[in-house]
Design an enzyme around this catalytic site. Structure first.
Site: not given
Ligand code: KIV
Length: 299
Positions: A135, A204
């Protein structure tokens, strides 16, 4: 129903899907199939093997090794100090604890922004540690990198809205996309990331109507909301937040978080649920559409 048709999530709200949770490993086709059937995807953060096993046993579909570990594990005030070495260490820990859930790992600040080649090296380190998807945060500017990774067989989850690695540029942790111009930028960014091949998108702190609209407009990219209302394909929370520990937000509970150790309406001093019980309650509430509750948790 095909993935190209966003299910009417309202239709399944309050109902438990008829099928028992499968024990087969979760993969991208299964996640797409769930979304196509209108079954919401459950995501929680995990940082170690023990919690990974508890979450996996409770039927959480996706484990996210979030760089929120900077806040909740390391005690930092932001995610910026988290390094690739930290992320690979925690990804390997979580990978040892999981059996069924799909495993996503965050690319930390400074590990991908320089360009596709840097991003590939960082993503490769996370995949070697056990990640099945990486991600990365940011809009259209990251699309070239997303395409480079997906072309090379690395599934990518994008992240729009409040992107914590840009907290200083954004001026704090606040809802994004509230005015027309900012909403238009988010719509354009989401389309660019979908076009680049992002298979998943975390939204988010985005107004619920905008998140629903972005989800409907990009049906091939699974949308996972956090503080983005009920109109996404799935939901994610930081584990410590939904266990009432509030480690990711300096001790304050954000509006979009529910403490799942507490039964709704129970007194503050009533005995709470176990960790496994709270996680099971989260899975049930996301699947049956009772979490998030637009009136309580939406913007
Ligand atoms: O780092 C994280 O936990 C996240 C979530 C808040 C989606 O990116």
């Amino acid at each position: 129903m095909s993935i190209h048709t966003l299910p009417d999530l309202g239709k399944t709200a309050g109902k438990t899907p008829g099928t028992a949770p499968s024990t087969a490993p979760v993969n991208l086709p299964r996640l797409r199939d769930m979304a196509g059937r209108g079954e919401r995807i459950t995501v929680l953060t995990a940082y170690d093997a023990t919690f990974a096993r508890v979450l996996d046993d409770a039927g959480v579909d996706v484990l996210l090794v979030g760089d929120s570990l900077g806040n909740v594990v390391q005690g930092q005030t932001s995610t910026l100090p988290v390094t690739l070495e930290h992320m690979t260490y925690h990804t390997a820990c979580v990978a040892r604890g999981r059996q069924r859930a799909w495993l996503v790992a965050d690319m930390p600040f400074g590990s991908y922004e320089a360009g596709p080649a840097q991003a590939f090296d960082s993503a490769a380190a996370l995949m070697r540690a056990g990640a099945q998807m990486v991600k990365l945060e940011g809009g259209g500017v990251t699309a070239e990198t997303v395409r480079f990774l997906t072309d090379r067989g690395i599934p990518v989850c994008a992240h729009l809205g409040l992107t914590p690695q840009r907290v200083h540029a954004l001026g704090g942790f606040r809802v994004q996309g509230r005015d027309d111009a900012a909403a238009a930028v988010l719509r354009t960014d989401a389309a660019a990331l979908a076009d680049a091949g992002a298979a998943m998108l975390v939204l988010e702190l985005v107004p619920s109507t905008l998140a629903r609209e972005i989800s409907a407009a990009n049906p091939g990219m699974l949308s996972i909301g956090i503080g983005a209302g009920a109109g996404t394909h799935g939901q994610v929370l930081v584990l410590h937040d939904m266990l009432g520990l509030m480690g990711s937000n300096g001790g304050r509970r954000p509006r979009f978080v529910r403490d799942f150790t507490r039964l709704p309406g129970s007194a503050d001093d009533a005995p709470g649920l176990s960790v496994a019980g709270a996680v099971a309650a989260y899975v049930a509430a996301v699947k049956d559409g009772s979490f998030p509750d637009e009136a309580l948790h939406g913007y």
